[in-house]
Write a protein that holds these residues in place. Structure first.
Motif, short mmCIF file in Angstrom:
data_model
loop_
_atom_site.label_atom_id
_atom_site.label_comp_id
_atom_site.label_asym_id
_atom_site.label_seq_id
_atom_site.Cartn_x
_atom_site.Cartn_y
_atom_site.Cartn_z
N GLN A 133 0.82 -1.20 0.00
CA GLN A 133 0.00 0.00 0.00
C GLN A 133 0.86 1.27 0.00
O GLN A 133 0.53 2.26 -0.66
CB GLN A 133 -0.93 -0.01 1.21
N LEU A 182 3.90 1.61 -1.24
CA LEU A 182 4.48 1.77 -2.57
C LEU A 182 3.44 2.29 -3.56
O LEU A 182 3.73 3.17 -4.38
CB LEU A 182 5.05 0.43 -3.05
N ALA A 183 2.21 1.77 -3.47
CA ALA A 183 1.15 2.22 -4.36
C ALA A 183 0.82 3.69 -4.14
O ALA A 183 0.39 4.39 -5.06
CB ALA A 183 -0.10 1.37 -4.14
N ALA A 184 1.05 4.17 -2.91
CA ALA A 184 0.79 5.57 -2.59
C ALA A 184 1.95 6.49 -2.97
O ALA A 184 1.88 7.70 -2.77
CB ALA A 184 0.48 5.71 -1.10
N GLY A 185 3.04 5.91 -3.48
CA GLY A 185 4.16 6.72 -3.95
C GLY A 185 5.30 6.91 -2.99
O GLY A 185 6.23 7.67 -3.26
N HIS A 186 5.26 6.21 -1.85
CA HIS A 186 6.33 6.36 -0.86
C HIS A 186 7.54 5.49 -1.23
O HIS A 186 7.43 4.54 -2.01
CB HIS A 186 5.82 5.94 0.52
N ARG A 187 8.66 5.82 -0.62
CA ARG A 187 9.84 4.97 -0.68
C ARG A 187 9.91 4.18 0.62
O ARG A 187 9.77 4.76 1.70
CB ARG A 187 11.12 5.79 -0.86
N HIS A 213 10.25 -3.60 -6.16
CA HIS A 213 9.83 -2.30 -6.69
C HIS A 213 11.04 -1.39 -6.70
O HIS A 213 11.95 -1.54 -5.87
CB HIS A 213 8.73 -1.70 -5.81
N ARG A 250 11.15 1.60 -5.78
CA ARG A 250 11.15 2.43 -4.58
C ARG A 250 11.17 1.60 -3.30
O ARG A 250 10.89 2.13 -2.22
CB ARG A 250 9.92 3.35 -4.58
N GLU A 269 -0.16 10.90 7.37
CA GLU A 269 -0.64 12.18 6.85
C GLU A 269 -1.61 12.85 7.81
O GLU A 269 -2.28 13.82 7.44
CB GLU A 269 -1.35 11.94 5.51
#
Length: 231
Positions: free
Chosen positions: A19, A21-26, A41, A43, A199
């Motif tokens: 989740q 990674l899908a949200a754009g985090h490293r 991945h 990232r 967040e």
């Protein structure tokens, strides 16, 4: 965001990694068995390390924005110290490197209470057996872990799910401060709630409960499939 995740190779940890990674985090996924970690991945960094190794924890925490812990160990009669010793290493490393945000998975079993929909069998038989006999040493160590986290100066959140089980995707789960009147938490919802905490500053220095209100298993299904499974 740069996230380090301890307990990444457990059922909840894998979901949380995916989740994030899908949200754009490293993500730095820390596991004692990196070769068995199923995700790849660009990232994602998979680090082979033990949370009880202070030097390895220090290296995994340095220069990160947040740390998440989904550590899980099987219940048993022998003393358990993974939660408290591991999180002590995490807290020390975070304080040393000035990393502020920490969220750790604990359990509703740390402070067991009767549930309105639990019925006699669950409230008077299953719950006492799981928390006071089968998982006594596990919950004792989780309490020590929670004490350590609360004593820190970090922006921490302690997350207490109820009985964990599998669902294929997140639901409209519920997060409340303190205790929640719900017996079950889907692991995918637990993972989603942990990610959402990054967040959300409303739950700094707070203990929250996460519950799933749809597609819950029956008590018999949960005992058969999930009761003895680590997080």
């Amino acid at each position: 965001m740069l996230i380090t995740l301890f307990g990444a190779n457990g059922p909840t940890g894998r979901l949380l990694t995916g989740q994030a990674l899908a949200a754009g985090h490293r993500v730095t996924a820390v596991t004692r068995q990196p070769d068995s970690f199923p995700l790849r991945h660009d990232r994602l960094e998979v680090v082979g390390a033990d949370v009880l190794d202070a030097a390895a924890v220090d290296a995994a925490v340095a220069k990160r924005d947040a740390v998440l812990s989904t550590l899980g160990v099987p219940a048993g009669k022998e003393p358990i110290s993974t939660y408290s010793q591991g999180v002590a290493n995490i807290v020390a490393a975070m304080e040393r490197h000035r990393v502020r945000r920490l969220a750790v998975v604990s359990s509703s079993g740390v402070a067991p209470h009767s549930y309105s929909d639990g019925g006699f069998l669950f409230n008077r038989v299953v719950l006492p057996y799981v928390t006071q006999v089968l998982g006594k040493t596990l919950y004792d160590d989780m309490r020590r872990m929670e004490t350590l986290v609360r004593a820190s100066d970090l922006d921490w959140t302690i997350v207490r799910p109820s009985g964990l089980y599998h669902l294929p995707s997140p639901t409209d789960y519920t997060v409340v401060e303190g205790q929640a009147d719900g017996r079950f938490t889907a692991r995918t919802d637990l993972a989603a709630s942990m990610l959402a905490l990054l967040e959300d500053d409303r739950y700094f220095r707070t203990t929250v409960s996460v519950i799933t209100t749809v597609d819950n298993p029956t008590l018999l299904q949960w005992i058969r499939r999930e009761a003895l499974t680590k997080s």
